[in-house]
Scaffold this motif. Sequence first.
Motif, PDB file in Angstrom:
ATOM      1  N   GLU A 146       2.699 -21.180  11.408  1.00 41.42           N
ATOM      2  CA  GLU A 146       4.059 -20.673  11.285  1.00 41.42           C
ATOM      3  C   GLU A 146       4.064 -19.213  11.728  1.00 41.42           C
ATOM      4  OE1 GLU A 146       6.372 -23.276   7.893  1.00 41.42           O
ATOM      5  OE2 GLU A 146       5.669 -21.268   7.358  1.00 41.42           O
ATOM      6  N   ASP A 147       4.860 -18.927  12.750  1.00 46.15           N
ATOM      7  CA  ASP A 147       5.036 -17.562  13.226  1.00 46.15           C
ATOM      8  C   ASP A 147       6.377 -17.046  12.720  1.00 46.15           C
ATOM      9  OD1 ASP A 147       2.643 -17.294  14.762  1.00 46.15           O
ATOM     10  OD2 ASP A 147       3.531 -18.569  16.303  1.00 46.15           O
ATOM     11  N   ALA A 148       6.348 -15.922  12.022  1.00 44.21           N
ATOM     12  CA  ALA A 148       7.564 -15.368  11.432  1.00 44.21           C
ATOM     13  C   ALA A 148       7.876 -14.000  12.013  1.00 44.21           C
ATOM     14  CB  ALA A 148       7.426 -15.260   9.914  1.00 44.21           C
ATOM     15  N   GLU A 149       9.166 -13.735  12.165  1.00 39.16           N
ATOM     16  CA  GLU A 149       9.677 -12.408  12.487  1.00 39.16           C
ATOM     17  C   GLU A 149      10.696 -12.027  11.431  1.00 39.16           C
ATOM     18  OE1 GLU A 149      11.378 -12.326  16.380  1.00 39.16           O
ATOM     19  OE2 GLU A 149       9.441 -12.361  17.398  1.00 39.16           O
ATOM     20  N   VAL A 150      10.650 -10.752  11.009  1.00 37.73           N
ATOM     21  CA  VAL A 150      11.607 -10.241  10.028  1.00 37.73           C
ATOM     22  C   VAL A 150      12.342  -9.058  10.657  1.00 37.73           C
ATOM     23  CG1 VAL A 150      11.947  -9.345   7.699  1.00 37.73           C
ATOM     24  CG2 VAL A 150      10.057 -10.930   8.157  1.00 37.73           C
ATOM     25  N   ARG A 155      16.867 -10.616   8.195  1.00 38.53           N
ATOM     26  CA  ARG A 155      16.950 -11.900   8.877  1.00 38.53           C
ATOM     27  C   ARG A 155      15.525 -12.350   9.186  1.00 38.53           C
ATOM     28  NH1 ARG A 155      20.523  -9.450  13.361  1.00 38.53           N
ATOM     29  NH2 ARG A 155      19.539  -7.644  12.381  1.00 38.53           N
ATOM     30  N   VAL A 156      15.218 -13.576   8.797  1.00 41.68           N
ATOM     31  CA  VAL A 156      13.866 -14.110   8.968  1.00 41.68           C
ATOM     32  C   VAL A 156      13.934 -15.340   9.852  1.00 41.68           C
ATOM     33  CG1 VAL A 156      11.802 -14.946   7.798  1.00 41.68           C
ATOM     34  CG2 VAL A 156      13.276 -13.286   6.649  1.00 41.68           C
ATOM     35  N   SER A 157      13.078 -15.362  10.858  1.00 43.31           N
ATOM     36  CA  SER A 157      12.981 -16.503  11.763  1.00 43.31           C
ATOM     37  C   SER A 157      11.542 -16.998  11.768  1.00 43.31           C
ATOM     38  CB  SER A 157      13.403 -16.084  13.180  1.00 43.31           C
ATOM     39  OG  SER A 157      13.175 -17.127  14.102  1.00 43.31           O
ATOM     40  N   ILE A 158      11.348 -18.300  11.565  1.00 44.47           N
ATOM     41  CA  ILE A 158      10.013 -18.893  11.530  1.00 44.47           C
ATOM     42  C   ILE A 158       9.976 -20.089  12.474  1.00 44.47           C
ATOM     43  CG2 ILE A 158       8.215 -19.886  10.065  1.00 44.47           C
ATOM     44  CD1 ILE A 158       9.432 -18.531   7.696  1.00 44.47           C
ATOM     45  N   THR A 159       8.913 -20.173  13.246  1.00 45.17           N
ATOM     46  CA  THR A 159       8.761 -21.293  14.188  1.00 45.17           C
ATOM     47  C   THR A 159       7.365 -21.887  14.101  1.00 45.17           C
ATOM     48  OG1 THR A 159       8.078 -19.811  15.985  1.00 45.17           O
ATOM     49  CG2 THR A 159      10.424 -20.325  15.821  1.00 45.17           C
ATOM     50  N   THR A 160       7.289 -23.179  14.357  1.00 40.39           N
ATOM     51  CA  THR A 160       6.023 -23.906  14.500  1.00 40.39           C
ATOM     52  C   THR A 160       6.050 -24.625  15.836  1.00 40.39           C
ATOM     53  OG1 THR A 160       5.603 -24.229  12.144  1.00 40.39           O
ATOM     54  CG2 THR A 160       4.653 -25.836  13.639  1.00 40.39           C
ATOM     55  N   ARG A 161       4.997 -24.441  16.631  1.00 46.75           N
ATOM     56  CA  ARG A 161       4.923 -25.103  17.930  1.00 46.75           C
ATOM     57  C   ARG A 161       3.881 -26.213  17.967  1.00 46.75           C
ATOM     58  NH1 ARG A 161       3.992 -21.305  22.734  1.00 46.75           N
ATOM     59  NH2 ARG A 161       2.238 -20.628  21.448  1.00 46.75           N
ATOM     60  N   ASN A 162       2.962 -26.213  17.002  1.00 44.85           N
ATOM     61  CA  ASN A 162       1.850 -27.159  17.099  1.00 44.85           C
ATOM     62  C   ASN A 162       1.434 -27.641  15.720  1.00 44.85           C
ATOM     63  OD1 ASN A 162      -0.160 -28.455  18.869  1.00 44.85           O
ATOM     64  ND2 ASN A 162      -1.636 -27.238  17.717  1.00 44.85           N
ATOM     65  N   LEU A 163       1.548 -28.932  15.490  1.00 47.71           N
ATOM     66  CA  LEU A 163       1.016 -29.571  14.297  1.00 47.71           C
ATOM     67  C   LEU A 163      -0.063 -30.529  14.774  1.00 47.71           C
ATOM     68  CD1 LEU A 163       3.016 -31.206  11.377  1.00 47.71           C
ATOM     69  CD2 LEU A 163       0.908 -32.169  12.257  1.00 47.71           C
ATOM     70  N   LYS A 212      12.455 -29.765  15.480  1.00 53.07           N
ATOM     71  CA  LYS A 212      12.166 -28.555  16.256  1.00 53.07           C
ATOM     72  C   LYS A 212      11.179 -27.605  15.581  1.00 53.07           C
ATOM     73  CE  LYS A 212      16.612 -28.440  18.668  1.00 53.07           C
ATOM     74  NZ  LYS A 212      17.839 -27.628  18.922  1.00 53.07           N
ATOM     75  N   GLY A 213      10.910 -27.748  14.299  1.00 57.36           N
ATOM     76  CA  GLY A 213       9.977 -26.843  13.638  1.00 57.36           C
ATOM     77  C   GLY A 213      10.492 -25.414  13.585  1.00 57.36           C
ATOM     78  N   GLU A 214      11.758 -25.237  13.232  1.00 54.78           N
ATOM     79  CA  GLU A 214      12.368 -23.912  13.141  1.00 54.78           C
ATOM     80  C   GLU A 214      13.043 -23.732  11.793  1.00 54.78           C
ATOM     81  OE1 GLU A 214      15.150 -23.728  16.322  1.00 54.78           O
ATOM     82  OE2 GLU A 214      13.625 -23.621  17.904  1.00 54.78           O
ATOM     83  N   MET A 215      13.000 -22.490  11.290  1.00 52.80           N
ATOM     84  CA  MET A 215      13.719 -22.145  10.065  1.00 52.80           C
ATOM     85  C   MET A 215      14.210 -20.710  10.213  1.00 52.80           C
ATOM     86  SD  MET A 215      14.386 -24.072   7.388  1.00 52.80           S
ATOM     87  CE  MET A 215      13.031 -25.241   7.435  1.00 52.80           C
ATOM     88  N   ARG A 216      15.500 -20.489   9.934  1.00 57.96           N
ATOM     89  CA  ARG A 216      16.087 -19.152  10.029  1.00 57.96           C
ATOM     90  C   ARG A 216      16.976 -18.916   8.817  1.00 57.96           C
ATOM     91  NH1 ARG A 216      16.262 -21.198  15.131  1.00 57.96           N
ATOM     92  NH2 ARG A 216      18.353 -22.053  14.803  1.00 57.96           N
ATOM     93  N   ALA A 217      16.962 -17.673   8.333  1.00 57.58           N
ATOM     94  CA  ALA A 217      17.759 -17.391   7.139  1.00 57.58           C
ATOM     95  C   ALA A 217      17.997 -15.901   6.968  1.00 57.58           C
ATOM     96  CB  ALA A 217      17.056 -17.942   5.893  1.00 57.58           C
ATOM     97  N   TRP A 218      19.068 -15.589   6.249  1.00 58.91           N
ATOM     98  CA  TRP A 218      19.261 -14.260   5.676  1.00 58.91           C
ATOM     99  C   TRP A 218      18.432 -14.207   4.400  1.00 58.91           C
ATOM    100  CZ3 TRP A 218      22.189 -10.539   8.059  1.00 58.91           C
ATOM    101  CH2 TRP A 218      23.058 -10.960   9.070  1.00 58.91           C
ATOM    102  N   PRO A 278      11.959 -22.191   3.209  1.00 61.24           N
ATOM    103  CA  PRO A 278      11.394 -23.544   3.210  1.00 61.24           C
ATOM    104  C   PRO A 278      10.463 -23.703   4.407  1.00 61.24           C
ATOM    105  CG  PRO A 278      13.766 -23.619   2.823  1.00 61.24           C
ATOM    106  CD  PRO A 278      13.440 -22.203   3.196  1.00 61.24           C
ATOM    107  N   PRO A 279       9.424 -24.508   4.284  1.00 62.83           N
ATOM    108  CA  PRO A 279       8.472 -24.656   5.397  1.00 62.83           C
ATOM    109  C   PRO A 279       9.108 -25.338   6.608  1.00 62.83           C
ATOM    110  CG  PRO A 279       7.967 -26.191   3.620  1.00 62.83           C
ATOM    111  CD  PRO A 279       9.020 -25.279   3.098  1.00 62.83           C
ATOM    112  N   THR A 280       8.672 -24.926   7.795  1.00 63.07           N
ATOM    113  CA  THR A 280       9.157 -25.555   9.021  1.00 63.07           C
ATOM    114  C   THR A 280       8.794 -27.030   9.075  1.00 63.07           C
ATOM    115  OG1 THR A 280       7.133 -24.834  10.135  1.00 63.07           O
ATOM    116  CG2 THR A 280       9.070 -23.410  10.350  1.00 63.07           C
ATOM    117  N   ALA A 281       7.796 -27.441   8.298  1.00 64.65           N
ATOM    118  CA  ALA A 281       7.407 -28.856   8.267  1.00 64.65           C
ATOM    119  C   ALA A 281       8.575 -29.746   7.850  1.00 64.65           C
ATOM    120  CB  ALA A 281       6.231 -29.057   7.309  1.00 64.65           C
ATOM    121  N   PHE A 282       9.515 -29.210   7.052  1.00 62.20           N
ATOM    122  CA  PHE A 282      10.672 -30.006   6.642  1.00 62.20           C
ATOM    123  C   PHE A 282      11.503 -30.421   7.862  1.00 62.20           C
ATOM    124  CE2 PHE A 282      11.123 -28.243   2.011  1.00 62.20           C
ATOM    125  CZ  PHE A 282       9.868 -28.744   1.722  1.00 62.20           C
TER     126      PHE A 282
END
Length: 286
Positions: free
Chosen positions: A262-266, A247-255, A188-194, A216-220
């Motif tokens: 990587e689009d991040a929201e904090v 809280r950090v949310s990162i997404t990738t939609r296109n490789l 899914k290309g998503e990463m979320r964390a505290w 960690p990179p969304t590529a994982f």
Amino acid sequence: MPEAATAPAARATIGDSEFDRDTALTRRAPGVYDIDLSAGWTIISAVNGGYLLAVLGRALADALPHADPFTISAHYLTASQPGPAVVRTDVVRTGRTLSSGQASLFQYDAEGREVERIRVLASYGDLDTLPDDVRTTARPPAIPPLEHCFGPEDGPAPVDGSSAITERLMLKLDPSTLGWALGQPSGKGEMRAWFGLKDGRDPDPLSLLLAVDALPPTAFELGLKGWVPTVELTVHVRCRPAPGPLRVSITTRNLAGGFLEEDAEVWDSADRLVAQSRQLARVRLG
């Protein structure tokens, strides 16, 4: 006699934490700063890009009449290594509410030649003067409570090479974005964390520059492994964060073509969107 109880470690404060010490610069001349890049913020084999952006961000805060980064864009030209570096700043324009400047970080190669590592263009202002009206469709990421998330210390082993940066962070990842650690990436290309600093220092605008590039990179989660070097990173700081974990949310939609975004929201503890970023990064395919 029973062993004496260990007193809890005191929380670090803004201005007196490892992050502040490791991003501190010495002004050599107007607009010229020296720093020794700390090995404590490395991952695999290079200095973390968010830490480096905070270093440059601190230099610009000193050089410009305004102290808070509103928007800062960095191009990472060559990989930075722990050790001596020079930051040179240039004031582009000063205004009543916004000031703009540029900065570059340099190191020396084995032959003693100066090599530019990063070049930044930024606009600074005063976050405390912004109006408090908010009109948004954005919502905080749905992350389980911190105690139900997992950090590097919960994994079987660190990644190959240096993982020193993880020892300085309070990083607890959403279990639904941890498939890669179990050999079952979601795709899914998503990463979320505290996110926070390990010594308890509360967030501020400069530490937000680290937060957007510390997970960690969304590529994982796309099933890829190895280093994902940043080519370009732009951060927008929207308001001064409240005390407490982020809280950090990162997404990738296109490789495509060996590059991904990587689009991040904090989000802060008051449920405010305090920073946004987009970066272009290179990935190793196959």
